[in-house]
Design an enzyme around this catalytic site. Structure first.
Site, short mmCIF file in Angstrom:
data_model
loop_
_atom_site.label_atom_id
_atom_site.label_comp_id
_atom_site.label_asym_id
_atom_site.label_seq_id
_atom_site.Cartn_x
_atom_site.Cartn_y
_atom_site.Cartn_z
N ASP A 89 0.85 -1.19 0.00
CA ASP A 89 0.00 0.00 0.00
C ASP A 89 0.89 1.25 0.00
OD1 ASP A 89 -2.44 1.49 0.27
OD2 ASP A 89 -2.01 1.69 2.41
N ASP B 137 -0.27 5.20 0.99
CA ASP B 137 -0.54 6.15 2.07
C ASP B 137 -0.75 5.42 3.39
OD1 ASP B 137 -0.53 7.73 -0.13
OD2 ASP B 137 -2.63 8.33 -0.03
#
Length: 374
Positions: free
Chosen positions: A11, A13
């Site tokens: 991922d 953020d």
């Protein structure tokens, strides 16, 4: 046929970079790397992981999140990581909102369909790293391990979880003549517990664990009413297989083993472990290519219930199952001392060969070792 890839789906953020309160990194001033991310990713890349960024960016390209505000910080992030030797195989971005339930939005698999075919990725060794429950569900949907950043777990812990797992194995074999279970732990130093039904063989296999510096449990029930051959052979095969599985890809190990602590004896006689009248020499390469060479003659046919002729056969079977190149030589007058010196010197060679050297690299110019366990 290509080897399945070891992929780390990452991922963005909240995982690679800090996530601001408004959940949009739409300016350079908002771009901050998470602590430890560069060092951890560098370790993972060195250990053979390929990185794929998979990120939900709500409404990217709309008036509320213009494309041009995203592109600059994103390019800078990729440039910073690339400058540290960290490159991404792919960057996959979903632009939808959660209420749209798009199949491309995590935890949906729309963006990664091309990785889901048979043999494309190594699911046993691939993983997802993220900071939300949706990332863990994404991992379950793919069928790989999921690791969550946050709640006291940083990137150092993530890398350790993926790369520093205990080197243990359990092998159970039930060929027609024997039933055997072997369980080594290469990073523990407990006293070995060995029961083969042949007392002297128990004592010798214990020497491998004691001098190899690893914990070992071995229990075998064989057809000793017929003869000792099947028990000796199957103990060697199961032990070699278990050590091979515990070593995994053999990253960060010494690979080669000998006994330099008695180098003067080695130079004078070609032997490296003395035991009274006996001298034994071993050289070991955990290359993945099995080969065994033995030089020695035992003066007695048996020591206890162990036929001396089965000692070279034990080490040949052991080397075959382990995937090792083993050269073993012994001379002396007392068969007991000679056999014990053989097991001790092979244990000492194993100690050096399996010891971790602090790196994550495979000790081979090819980047892999033949026959290494996944």
């Amino acid at each position: 046929m290509s080897t399945p890839a070891k992929i780390l789906f990452v991922d963005r953020d909240g995982t690679l970079i800090e996530e601001p309160a408004d959940e949009q990194v739409d300016g350079y001033e908002k771009l901050r790397l998470l602590p430890g991310v560069i060092g951890a990713l560098r370790r993972l890349v060195d250990a053979g992981y390929e990185l794929v960024m998979v990120s939900n960016q709500d409404g990217l390209g709309t008036s509320g999140f213009p494309e041009e505000t995203f592109v600059g910080p994103q390019c800078l992030l990729l440039e910073i990581l690339a400058g540290e030797g960290i490159a991404f195989r792919e960057v996959l971005i979903d632009r939808s909102f959660a209420h749209e339930h798009a199949p491309t939005r995590k935890p949906g698999l729309g963006l990664v369909q091309h990785y889901l075919g048979h043999g494309v990725i190594d699911r046993a060794r691939s993983a997802v790293v993220g900071d939300r429950d949706t990332d863990l569900q994404f991992a379950r949907n793919i069928g790989v391990r999921g690791l969550r950043i946050g709640a006291g777990r940083g990137w150092d812990a993530i890398a350790a979880a993926l790369l520093d797992a205990p080197r243990v194995a359990r092998v159970a074999r039930s060929p027609r003549a024997t039933r055997i279970v072997v369980a080594p732990d290469l990073d523990a130093a407990r006293r070995p517990a060995v029961r083969s039904g042949i007392g002297f063989l128990d004592h010798m296999i214990e020497q491998l664990g004691v001098h190899g510096g690893f914990a070992l449990r071995l229990c075998c029930a064989g057809d000793l009413g017929v003869d000792e051959h099947h028990t000796v052979e199957d103990c060697a095969l199961a032990l070699g297989q278990a050590l091979r599985e515990a070593l995994g890809e053999r990253r960060g190990i010494g690979r080669y083993g000998h006994a330099p602590e008695v180098l003067a004896l080695q130079r004078a006689h070609g032997f490296v472990v003395p035991m009274d009248d006996a001298l034994a020499q071993a050289a070991l390469d955990l290359s993945g290519r099995p080969y065994f060479v033995f030089d020695g003659v035992f003066p007695l046919e048996r020591v206890g219930a162990l036929p001396s002729a089965l000692v070279p056969h034990f080490f040949r079977s052991f080397a075959d199952a382990l995937g090792a190149n083993l050269h073993l030589a012994v001379r002396g007058d007392d068969a007991h001392h000679m056999i014990e010196a053989c097991f001790k010197v092979v244990g000492r060679a194993l100690r050096q060969a399996i010891r971790r050297d602090g790196s994550d690299a495979v000790p081979s110019s090819k980047g892999m070792l033949a026959g290494a366990a996944a």
